[in-house]
Design a protein around this motif. Structure first.
Motif, PDB file in Angstrom:
ATOM      1  N   SER A   1       0.827  -1.202   0.000  1.00 14.85           N
ATOM      2  CA  SER A   1       0.000   0.000   0.000  1.00 14.85           C
ATOM      3  C   SER A   1       0.859   1.249   0.000  1.00 14.85           C
ATOM      4  O   SER A   1       2.036   1.216   0.362  1.00 14.85           O
ATOM      5  CB  SER A   1      -0.907   0.013   1.234  1.00 14.85           C
ATOM      6  N   ARG A   2       0.191   2.346  -0.381  1.00 13.11           N
ATOM      7  CA  ARG A   2       0.881   3.655  -0.388  1.00 13.11           C
ATOM      8  C   ARG A   2      -0.125   4.717   0.041  1.00 13.11           C
ATOM      9  O   ARG A   2      -1.280   4.710  -0.397  1.00 13.11           O
ATOM     10  CB  ARG A   2       1.432   3.966  -1.773  1.00 13.11           C
ATOM     11  N   HIS A   3       0.355   5.620   0.900  1.00 14.82           N
ATOM     12  CA  HIS A   3      -0.458   6.729   1.394  1.00 14.82           C
ATOM     13  C   HIS A   3       0.430   7.963   1.442  1.00 14.82           C
ATOM     14  O   HIS A   3       1.590   7.875   1.850  1.00 14.82           O
ATOM     15  CB  HIS A   3      -1.000   6.387   2.792  1.00 14.82           C
ATOM     16  N   GLU A   4      -0.114   9.071   1.042  1.00 17.67           N
ATOM     17  CA  GLU A   4       0.665  10.316   0.970  1.00 17.67           C
ATOM     18  C   GLU A   4       1.348  10.640   2.289  1.00 17.67           C
ATOM     19  O   GLU A   4       2.506  11.057   2.310  1.00 17.67           O
ATOM     20  CB  GLU A   4      -0.262  11.462   0.560  1.00 17.67           C
ATOM     21  N   GLN A   5       0.676  10.449   3.404  1.00 17.71           N
ATOM     22  CA  GLN A   5       1.246  10.808   4.704  1.00 17.71           C
ATOM     23  C   GLN A   5       1.997   9.668   5.381  1.00 17.71           C
ATOM     24  O   GLN A   5       2.916   9.916   6.153  1.00 17.71           O
ATOM     25  CB  GLN A   5       0.147  11.315   5.636  1.00 17.71           C
ATOM     26  N   PHE A   6       1.601   8.428   5.117  1.00 19.70           N
ATOM     27  CA  PHE A   6       2.210   7.291   5.806  1.00 19.70           C
ATOM     28  C   PHE A   6       3.319   6.620   5.011  1.00 19.70           C
ATOM     29  O   PHE A   6       4.006   5.750   5.524  1.00 19.70           O
ATOM     30  CB  PHE A   6       1.149   6.241   6.161  1.00 19.70           C
ATOM     31  N   GLY A   7       3.456   6.947   3.739  1.00 26.10           N
ATOM     32  CA  GLY A   7       4.480   6.321   2.914  1.00 26.10           C
ATOM     33  C   GLY A   7       4.004   5.010   2.317  1.00 26.10           C
ATOM     34  O   GLY A   7       2.819   4.830   2.045  1.00 26.10           O
ATOM     35  N   GLU A   8       4.953   4.072   2.122  1.00 26.00           N
ATOM     36  CA  GLU A   8       4.649   2.770   1.537  1.00 26.00           C
ATOM     37  C   GLU A   8       4.909   1.678   2.567  1.00 26.00           C
ATOM     38  O   GLU A   8       5.816   1.799   3.382  1.00 26.00           O
ATOM     39  CB  GLU A   8       5.518   2.526   0.301  1.00 26.00           C
ATOM     40  N   TRP A   9       4.116   0.620   2.516  1.00 21.48           N
ATOM     41  CA  TRP A   9       4.281  -0.491   3.431  1.00 21.48           C
ATOM     42  C   TRP A   9       3.697  -1.761   2.829  1.00 21.48           C
ATOM     43  O   TRP A   9       2.956  -1.724   1.870  1.00 21.48           O
ATOM     44  CB  TRP A   9       3.645  -0.192   4.789  1.00 21.48           C
ATOM     45  N   GLU A  10       4.075  -2.879   3.446  1.00 17.34           N
ATOM     46  CA  GLU A  10       3.587  -4.183   3.022  1.00 17.34           C
ATOM     47  C   GLU A  10       2.987  -4.882   4.238  1.00 17.34           C
ATOM     48  O   GLU A  10       3.518  -4.785   5.344  1.00 17.34           O
ATOM     49  CB  GLU A  10       4.755  -5.009   2.468  1.00 17.34           C
ATOM     50  N   THR A  11       1.882  -5.580   4.024  1.00 15.96           N
ATOM     51  CA  THR A  11       1.247  -6.333   5.105  1.00 15.96           C
ATOM     52  C   THR A  11       0.955  -7.753   4.634  1.00 15.96           C
ATOM     53  O   THR A  11       0.790  -7.999   3.446  1.00 15.96           O
ATOM     54  CB  THR A  11      -0.086  -5.690   5.553  1.00 15.96           C
ATOM     55  N   THR A  12       0.882  -8.645   5.591  1.00 15.22           N
ATOM     56  CA  THR A  12       0.417 -10.004   5.329  1.00 15.22           C
ATOM     57  C   THR A  12      -0.930 -10.141   6.015  1.00 15.22           C
ATOM     58  O   THR A  12      -1.079  -9.815   7.190  1.00 15.22           O
ATOM     59  CB  THR A  12       1.405 -11.046   5.883  1.00 15.22           C
ATOM     60  N   SER A  13      -1.913 -10.596   5.259  1.00 18.34           N
ATOM     61  CA  SER A  13      -3.261 -10.781   5.779  1.00 18.34           C
ATOM     62  C   SER A  13      -3.642 -12.250   5.697  1.00 18.34           C
ATOM     63  O   SER A  13      -3.152 -12.979   4.845  1.00 18.34           O
ATOM     64  CB  SER A  13      -4.260  -9.949   4.969  1.00 18.34           C
TER      65      SER A  13
END
Length: 168
Positions: free
Chosen positions: A66-78
């Protein structure tokens, strides 16, 4: 969405709904294929089944970027926590016993089509939002509210994409 004053520990929820002029089977094929979700989301950039899985089933995992203007980029496992074809598809982000969020699609046959909902519950596990709250604890309620509104807008857009595709 109206102000609730919720804190992260309250595990607040947000939900969006729509009606789709298509049978639940058609809608199910769209909501249960996580690899197609990035096409319908501004924040989710990619999603892929993990560990050799090729489709939804309880216990199956997938990786999302995912990417968000304020939070940056990240990866999650669901982990898929509910998979009832043509009725419910849900997943827990992070540790299923203490997820940072639980996302759910609900489908119900109605009026010759499908009543479709998407719901998200924050917490109880920590998420990227937790870091913002740690940095500004006096603004926790506002931080949570703003993020819930963002999720609500995103879910409304996602449901509209699903509706258009299912009805095409």
């Amino acid at each position: 969405m109206e102000w609730t004053g919720a804190r992260y520990a309250d595990q607040p929820t947000v939900e969006a709904t729509t009606w789709v002029a298509a049978p639940p089977g058609t809608v199910w094929a769209l909501v249960s294929d996580v690899t197609r979700m990035p096409e319908m989301s501004e924040e989710l950039q990619s999603a892929r089944w993990a560990e050799g899985a090729s489709g939804p089933a309880v216990g199956v995992r997938f990786i999302g970027r995912s990417r968000h203007e304020q939070f940056g980029e990240w990866e999650t496992t669901s982990t898929v926590v509910a998979c009832d074809p043509e009725r419910e598809f849900a997943w827990a982000v992070g540790d299923p016993a203490e997820p940072s969020a639980v996302w759910r699609f609900g489908l119900e046959p109605r009026d010759g089509g499908t009543a479709l909902s998407q719901r998200m519950r924050m917490g109880p596990g920590r998420s990227g939002l937790s870091f913002a709250i740690d940095a500004m604890p006096e603004k926790e309620q506002k931080i949570v509210f703003v993020r819930l509104r963002e999720f609500e807008r995103g879910m409304t857009a996602t449901l509209e994409h699903i509706r258009q595709r299912a009805e095409a």
